[in-house]
Design an enzyme around this catalytic site. Structure first.
Site, PDB file in Angstrom:
ATOM      1  N   ALA A  75      53.372  70.032  24.037  1.00  0.00           N
ATOM      2  CA  ALA A  75      53.907  71.003  23.366  1.00  0.00           C
ATOM      3  C   ALA A  75      54.797  70.356  22.448  1.00  0.00           C
ATOM      4  O   ALA A  75      55.314  69.186  22.419  1.00  0.00           O
ATOM      5  CB  ALA A  75      54.854  71.578  24.461  1.00  0.00           C
ATOM      6  N   GLY A  76      55.007  71.410  21.415  1.00  0.00           N
ATOM      7  CA  GLY A  76      56.036  70.788  20.119  1.00  0.00           C
ATOM      8  C   GLY A  76      55.034  70.566  18.864  1.00  0.00           C
ATOM      9  O   GLY A  76      55.345  70.608  17.833  1.00  0.00           O
ATOM     10  N   MET A  77      53.844  70.192  19.213  1.00  0.00           N
ATOM     11  CA  MET A  77      52.827  69.985  18.069  1.00  0.00           C
ATOM     12  C   MET A  77      52.246  71.117  17.435  1.00  0.00           C
ATOM     13  O   MET A  77      52.502  71.211  16.082  1.00  0.00           O
ATOM     14  CB  MET A  77      51.686  69.123  18.352  1.00  0.00           C
ATOM     15  CG  MET A  77      50.673  68.679  17.419  1.00  0.00           C
ATOM     16  SD  MET A  77      51.203  67.419  16.469  1.00  0.00           S
ATOM     17  CE  MET A  77      51.328  66.248  17.315  1.00  0.00           C
ATOM     18  N   ASP A  78      52.088  72.201  18.251  1.00  0.00           N
ATOM     19  CA  ASP A  78      51.520  73.491  17.640  1.00  0.00           C
ATOM     20  C   ASP A  78      52.218  74.652  18.354  1.00  0.00           C
ATOM     21  O   ASP A  78      51.938  75.320  19.305  1.00  0.00           O
ATOM     22  CB  ASP A  78      50.097  73.649  17.739  1.00  0.00           C
ATOM     23  CG  ASP A  78      49.406  74.824  17.062  1.00  0.00           C
ATOM     24  OD1 ASP A  78      50.087  75.548  16.374  1.00  0.00           O
ATOM     25  OD2 ASP A  78      48.160  74.934  17.060  1.00  0.00           O
ATOM     26  N   LYS A  79      53.690  74.831  17.668  1.00  0.00           N
ATOM     27  CA  LYS A  79      54.470  75.580  18.506  1.00  0.00           C
ATOM     28  C   LYS A  79      53.937  77.064  18.606  1.00  0.00           C
ATOM     29  O   LYS A  79      54.064  77.659  19.455  1.00  0.00           O
ATOM     30  CB  LYS A  79      56.070  75.511  17.744  1.00  0.00           C
ATOM     31  CG  LYS A  79      56.750  74.337  18.366  1.00  0.00           C
ATOM     32  CD  LYS A  79      58.202  74.394  17.632  1.00  0.00           C
ATOM     33  CE  LYS A  79      58.849  73.201  18.233  1.00  0.00           C
ATOM     34  NZ  LYS A  79      58.441  71.852  17.554  1.00  0.00           N
ATOM     35  N   ASN A  87      63.159  63.723  17.255  1.00  0.00           N
ATOM     36  CA  ASN A  87      63.163  65.248  16.641  1.00  0.00           C
ATOM     37  C   ASN A  87      64.347  66.029  17.259  1.00  0.00           C
ATOM     38  O   ASN A  87      65.003  65.664  18.263  1.00  0.00           O
ATOM     39  CB  ASN A  87      61.959  65.948  17.094  1.00  0.00           C
ATOM     40  CG  ASN A  87      61.882  66.765  18.376  1.00  0.00           C
ATOM     41  OD1 ASN A  87      62.708  67.900  18.078  1.00  0.00           O
ATOM     42  ND2 ASN A  87      61.588  66.148  19.355  1.00  0.00           N
ATOM     43  N   PHE A 105      63.448  74.046  19.020  1.00  0.00           N
ATOM     44  CA  PHE A 105      62.546  75.376  19.311  1.00  0.00           C
ATOM     45  C   PHE A 105      62.250  76.472  18.140  1.00  0.00           C
ATOM     46  O   PHE A 105      62.475  77.575  18.357  1.00  0.00           O
ATOM     47  CB  PHE A 105      63.242  76.134  20.698  1.00  0.00           C
ATOM     48  CG  PHE A 105      63.123  75.429  21.956  1.00  0.00           C
ATOM     49  CD1 PHE A 105      62.487  74.005  22.127  1.00  0.00           C
ATOM     50  CD2 PHE A 105      63.970  75.990  22.994  1.00  0.00           C
ATOM     51  CE1 PHE A 105      62.513  73.470  23.231  1.00  0.00           C
ATOM     52  CE2 PHE A 105      63.982  75.275  24.246  1.00  0.00           C
ATOM     53  CZ  PHE A 105      63.211  74.154  24.399  1.00  0.00           C
ATOM     54  N   ASN A 110      67.740  69.464  22.666  1.00  0.00           N
ATOM     55  CA  ASN A 110      67.959  70.164  21.205  1.00  0.00           C
ATOM     56  C   ASN A 110      68.477  71.675  21.327  1.00  0.00           C
ATOM     57  O   ASN A 110      68.683  72.037  20.251  1.00  0.00           O
ATOM     58  CB  ASN A 110      66.731  69.863  20.239  1.00  0.00           C
ATOM     59  CG  ASN A 110      66.328  68.468  20.123  1.00  0.00           C
ATOM     60  OD1 ASN A 110      67.225  67.736  20.116  1.00  0.00           O
ATOM     61  ND2 ASN A 110      65.171  68.237  20.012  1.00  0.00           N
ATOM     62  N   LYS A 168      58.950  71.018  33.289  1.00  0.00           N
ATOM     63  CA  LYS A 168      59.211  69.727  32.616  1.00  0.00           C
ATOM     64  C   LYS A 168      60.402  69.137  32.623  1.00  0.00           C
ATOM     65  O   LYS A 168      61.563  69.891  32.284  1.00  0.00           O
ATOM     66  CB  LYS A 168      58.854  70.035  31.069  1.00  0.00           C
ATOM     67  CG  LYS A 168      58.810  68.772  30.335  1.00  0.00           C
ATOM     68  CD  LYS A 168      58.000  69.228  28.736  1.00  0.00           C
ATOM     69  CE  LYS A 168      57.706  67.937  27.970  1.00  0.00           C
ATOM     70  NZ  LYS A 168      57.097  68.305  26.756  1.00  0.00           N
ATOM     71  N   ASN A 194      59.958  64.710  29.059  1.00  0.00           N
ATOM     72  CA  ASN A 194      60.486  65.128  27.939  1.00  0.00           C
ATOM     73  C   ASN A 194      60.995  63.934  27.014  1.00  0.00           C
ATOM     74  O   ASN A 194      60.823  62.901  27.211  1.00  0.00           O
ATOM     75  CB  ASN A 194      61.573  66.054  27.935  1.00  0.00           C
ATOM     76  CG  ASN A 194      61.338  67.167  26.877  1.00  0.00           C
ATOM     77  OD1 ASN A 194      61.237  66.984  25.499  1.00  0.00           O
ATOM     78  ND2 ASN A 194      61.540  68.681  27.298  1.00  0.00           N
ATOM     79  N   GLY A 240      57.457  58.476  21.752  1.00  0.00           N
ATOM     80  CA  GLY A 240      57.112  57.501  21.247  1.00  0.00           C
ATOM     81  C   GLY A 240      56.943  55.990  22.168  1.00  0.00           C
ATOM     82  O   GLY A 240      57.280  56.035  23.182  1.00  0.00           O
ATOM     83  N   TYR A 276      51.630  63.124  22.042  1.00  0.00           N
ATOM     84  CA  TYR A 276      52.363  63.739  20.888  1.00  0.00           C
ATOM     85  C   TYR A 276      52.556  62.521  19.901  1.00  0.00           C
ATOM     86  O   TYR A 276      51.750  62.551  18.800  1.00  0.00           O
ATOM     87  CB  TYR A 276      53.734  64.275  21.289  1.00  0.00           C
ATOM     88  CG  TYR A 276      54.475  64.713  20.235  1.00  0.00           C
ATOM     89  CD1 TYR A 276      54.370  66.150  19.899  1.00  0.00           C
ATOM     90  CD2 TYR A 276      55.396  64.192  19.328  1.00  0.00           C
ATOM     91  CE1 TYR A 276      54.797  66.772  18.838  1.00  0.00           C
ATOM     92  CE2 TYR A 276      55.860  64.738  18.239  1.00  0.00           C
ATOM     93  CZ  TYR A 276      55.612  65.956  18.002  1.00  0.00           C
ATOM     94  OH  TYR A 276      56.391  66.641  17.000  1.00  0.00           O
ATOM     95  N   SER A 277      53.423  61.768  20.141  1.00  0.00           N
ATOM     96  CA  SER A 277      53.602  60.762  19.064  1.00  0.00           C
ATOM     97  C   SER A 277      52.428  59.751  18.859  1.00  0.00           C
ATOM     98  O   SER A 277      52.131  59.338  17.891  1.00  0.00           O
ATOM     99  CB  SER A 277      54.861  59.877  19.546  1.00  0.00           C
ATOM    100  OG  SER A 277      55.931  60.680  19.559  1.00  0.00           O
TER     101      SER A 277
END
Length: 337
Positions: A65-69, A114, A118, A181, A210, A239, A263, A313-314
């Site tokens: 999650a987070g790459m293509d919200k 980041n 959201f 965040n 998560k 996370n 990362g 992700y990273s």
């Protein structure tokens, strides 16, 4: 070719602005025609089926999650070799996220910070897109978060609104209570709060929780007890982290930036959390391992620690689709390699 040619170009976009490169990449992927996607799938896709929480995955490597919200490039991810995709994190109410800049590369450390917050178009918009798109050819997870404007005491209703809209299109639901965040969000990992959430959301589709890598082992153990007693189908570990351990000297000036770190510095921490979850539950809760997978061996070590599936992700940002293929092959059963 990605690391020598494509990545340098992407990293220069917008004067080096990471979010500009992210948006550029998403929209280019969204515009790929079907014949190009078919060629990419022939190159990158790996068949190494695995089953978890009643869902069959073509391979064990997913997009985090987070790459293509907002799900704008969903048909492209299977073509890049991913065995499943987790869209979001999405909230009941559309929201712009935190002020920019809010996404930072720490190149020497192969890390990202980041504080996106959201940013997404809302659950109703995603539901409309998924209804129009139809199946994408691999399992789809939907990550749910709390709207920033919603008070914590109304969090259950907020998550439930998104769940009602989106669960018909999901193969599993991820409950994100661990992003650093959104103010106060991580308090929803507390025993009573997560119990209330699971009581409301567990139902027709598998629900996974998560968790943050910054929780103490006793706090994780308490959360796992609730997951087991309230019908959670699994755990996503982990996370991003608020810690700044393991950063290269050249990245120290960036360490002061607020937000979650992902990362390479998270590699070992994520592995330890996965191992603890697996040991504490006796393997009763399937685990999606995520955090610091920068090479195929990192994915294998998460499976050795107890994960059933992994997410990138990273690592995808720094290594590109070759890592997806390599990780899928490394995590495949011997007969499928």
């Amino acid at each position: 070719m990605f690391e020598s040619t494509v990545r340098p170009v992407l990293f220069r976009l917008g004067g080096g602005d990471a979010e500009a490169a992210h948006e550029f990449t998403l929209h280019r992927l969204a515009g790929l025609p079907a014949p190009v996607r078919a060629l990419m799938r022939a190159r990158y896709a790996t068949s190494a089926p695995v089953e978890a929480f009643g869902v069959r995955f073509p391979n064990a490597v997913g997009l985090a999650a987070g790459m293509d919200k907002n799900g704008i490039a969903l048909p492209a991810w299977p073509a890049l070799g991913f065995g499943f995709v987790e869209v979001g994190t999405v909230t009941a109410k559309a929201q712009p996220g935190n002020d920019k800049p809010r996404l930072f590369r720490l190149r020497d450390s192969e890390a990202i910070i980041n504080r996106m917050g959201f940013n997404n178009a809302g659950a109703a918009a995603l539901a409309s897109r998924l209804a129009a798109l139809g199946p994408i050819g691999v399992p789809l997870g939907v990550s749910l978060g709390k709207s920033k404007v919603t008070p914590l005491e109304e969090a259950v209703d907020d998550y439930l609104t998104s769940h009602r809209l989106l669960h018909p299109y999901a193969d599993y639901i991820a409950v994100n209570v661990s992003s650093p965040n959104t103010p106060g969000l991580r308090t929803l990992q507390d025993k009573s709060a997560i119990a209330d959430l699971l009581s409301a959301l567990v139902g027709p589709k598998p629900v996974l929780v998560k968790i943050a890598p910054d929780l103490t082992e006793p706090a994780i153990a308490e959360l796992l007890e609730v997951c087991l007693s309230h019908g959670a189908a699994g755990v996503i570990a982990t996370n991003t982290t608020l810690a700044r351990d393991g950063l290269a000297e050249g990245d120290q000036p960036r360490a002061a930036e607020a937000g979650g770190l992902s990362g390479r510095p998270l590699t070992e921490k994520a592995r330890k959390v996965v191992h603890f979850v697996h040991t504490e539950t006796g393997g009763r809760l399937p685990i999606i391992g995520v955090g610091g997978i920068m090479e195929a061996g990192d994915a294998s070590r998460l499976l050795d620690a107890g994960a059933t599936l992994v997410q990138l992700y990273s690592g995808f940002i720094y290594r590109g689709p070759a890592l997806v293929r390599a990780a899928a092959r490394a995590t495949a059963p011997p007969a499928a390699r």
